[in-house]
Each structure stands twice: as structure tokens, then as C-alpha cells.
Design a protein around this motif. Sequence first.
Motif, PDB file in Angstrom:
ATOM      1  N   ILE A  23       0.849  -1.200   0.000  1.00 29.83           N
ATOM      2  CA  ILE A  23       0.000   0.000   0.000  1.00 29.83           C
ATOM      3  C   ILE A  23       0.883   1.249   0.000  1.00 29.83           C
ATOM      4  N   ASN A  24       0.605   2.156  -0.948  1.00 29.77           N
ATOM      5  CA  ASN A  24       1.423   3.368  -1.084  1.00 29.77           C
ATOM      6  C   ASN A  24       0.774   4.614  -0.502  1.00 29.77           C
ATOM      7  N   ASN A  25      -0.563   4.562  -0.390  1.00 29.95           N
ATOM      8  CA  ASN A  25      -1.262   5.712   0.164  1.00 29.95           C
ATOM      9  C   ASN A  25      -2.440   5.237   1.009  1.00 29.95           C
ATOM     10  N   ILE A  26      -2.420   5.620   2.248  1.00 28.99           N
ATOM     11  CA  ILE A  26      -3.498   5.261   3.162  1.00 28.99           C
ATOM     12  C   ILE A  26      -4.572   6.338   3.098  1.00 28.99           C
ATOM     13  N   LYS A  27      -5.833   5.898   2.929  1.00 35.15           N
ATOM     14  CA  LYS A  27      -6.944   6.849   2.785  1.00 35.15           C
ATOM     15  C   LYS A  27      -7.676   7.044   4.101  1.00 35.15           C
ATOM     16  N   GLN A  28      -7.792   5.965   4.847  1.00 35.03           N
ATOM     17  CA  GLN A  28      -8.608   6.026   6.056  1.00 35.03           C
ATOM     18  C   GLN A  28      -8.018   5.132   7.134  1.00 35.03           C
ATOM     19  N   ILE A  29      -8.050   5.647   8.346  1.00 32.94           N
ATOM     20  CA  ILE A  29      -7.560   4.900   9.502  1.00 32.94           C
ATOM     21  C   ILE A  29      -8.616   5.005  10.582  1.00 32.94           C
ATOM     22  N   LYS A  30      -8.921   3.880  11.169  1.00 31.40           N
ATOM     23  CA  LYS A  30      -9.870   3.930  12.287  1.00 31.40           C
ATOM     24  C   LYS A  30      -9.202   3.392  13.541  1.00 31.40           C
ATOM     25  N   LEU A  31      -9.238   4.221  14.569  1.00 30.60           N
ATOM     26  CA  LEU A  31      -8.684   3.820  15.858  1.00 30.60           C
ATOM     27  C   LEU A  31      -9.806   3.627  16.854  1.00 30.60           C
ATOM     28  N   VAL A  32      -9.622   2.661  17.723  1.00 31.15           N
ATOM     29  CA  VAL A  32     -10.514   2.489  18.860  1.00 31.15           C
ATOM     30  C   VAL A  32      -9.733   2.872  20.110  1.00 31.15           C
ATOM     31  N   GLU A  55       4.302  10.858   2.309  1.00 26.17           N
ATOM     32  CA  GLU A  55       3.390  10.518   1.210  1.00 26.17           C
ATOM     33  C   GLU A  55       2.352   9.454   1.607  1.00 26.17           C
ATOM     34  N   LEU A  56       2.796   8.485   2.359  1.00 24.02           N
ATOM     35  CA  LEU A  56       1.918   7.375   2.752  1.00 24.02           C
ATOM     36  C   LEU A  56       0.624   7.851   3.409  1.00 24.02           C
ATOM     37  N   PHE A  57       0.710   8.908   4.188  1.00 28.91           N
ATOM     38  CA  PHE A  57      -0.449   9.380   4.947  1.00 28.91           C
ATOM     39  C   PHE A  57      -1.120  10.606   4.325  1.00 28.91           C
ATOM     40  N   LYS A  58      -0.689  10.974   3.114  1.00 36.81           N
ATOM     41  CA  LYS A  58      -1.229  12.175   2.482  1.00 36.81           C
ATOM     42  C   LYS A  58      -2.730  12.012   2.227  1.00 36.81           C
ATOM     43  N   GLY A  59      -3.521  12.917   2.750  1.00 39.10           N
ATOM     44  CA  GLY A  59      -4.970  12.897   2.555  1.00 39.10           C
ATOM     45  C   GLY A  59      -5.708  11.868   3.403  1.00 39.10           C
ATOM     46  N   ALA A  60      -4.984  11.180   4.267  1.00 35.66           N
ATOM     47  CA  ALA A  60      -5.623  10.145   5.081  1.00 35.66           C
ATOM     48  C   ALA A  60      -6.543  10.770   6.129  1.00 35.66           C
TER      49      ALA A  60
END
Length: 114
Positions: A23-32, A55-60
Motif C-alpha cells: 500500500i502506497n497511500n493510506i486513505k482512512q484509519i480507524k482507531l478504537v 506521502e503514505l499518509f497524504k490525505g488520510a
Amino acid sequence: MHEISLMSSILDTLRESAIQNGINNIKQIKLVVGKFSMALPDSLLFAFEALGREELFKGAVLEIEERDIKCICQDCQHPFSLDNYYNFVCPNCTGRKTEIVSGRELYIDYYEGD
Ligand SMILES: [Zn+2]
């Protein structure tokens, strides 16, 4: 602010996992985040902005779900949620021997990217 070090290790986990999964770009992360983890969502978001700049987290988008503190009374086995962690008193029998069964958790529920 211990959220900085928490977020730093969360981002390390994500980086490692992203490499493994191509994966080169992460779009969404969900934390609990349990309320008893003492990590404030606002501070976690701030830490994410500050630390996840490559770059990996750009726009995430970072989504944080807060979980209540859940206890069980050791005296009467009554389960209850806490909204105030300075008040560990059973609402059923006013006993003070309570066991925390959840609320300490802090983990990545899922993330998406490509
Ligand atoms: Zn009780």
C-alpha cells in the motif's frame, strides 16, 4: 503529551503493514480508544497531523471511536459503564470493588488504502 508517543508507534505499525501489503497511500484509519487509556482524541489527531507527514499518509482521514469504561462489580456482579473515572462506585450496591473489563484499549481497528 503521551499521545505523541502513542501515535508514533501507531504510525510505525501502519508503515510496516503498508509495506507488507504493497500500500502506497493510506486513505482512512480507524482507531478504537478506550476512555481509560487516557489518550485524548484531539491530541491524537494533533499528533497524527504532526507525525504523519510523508506521502503514505497524504490525505488520510483519521477516525477515532471512543469506548466507554466498562466495569463489573466484584460484590454483586452488576456490570456498568463509567463516564467519570474518578468514581468507581457500583450504582447497584455502592460497592467499591470494581473490575475494569474494557476501556483501556487503544488499537487500529482497520485502515484502507491503495
Ligand atoms: Zn455492586
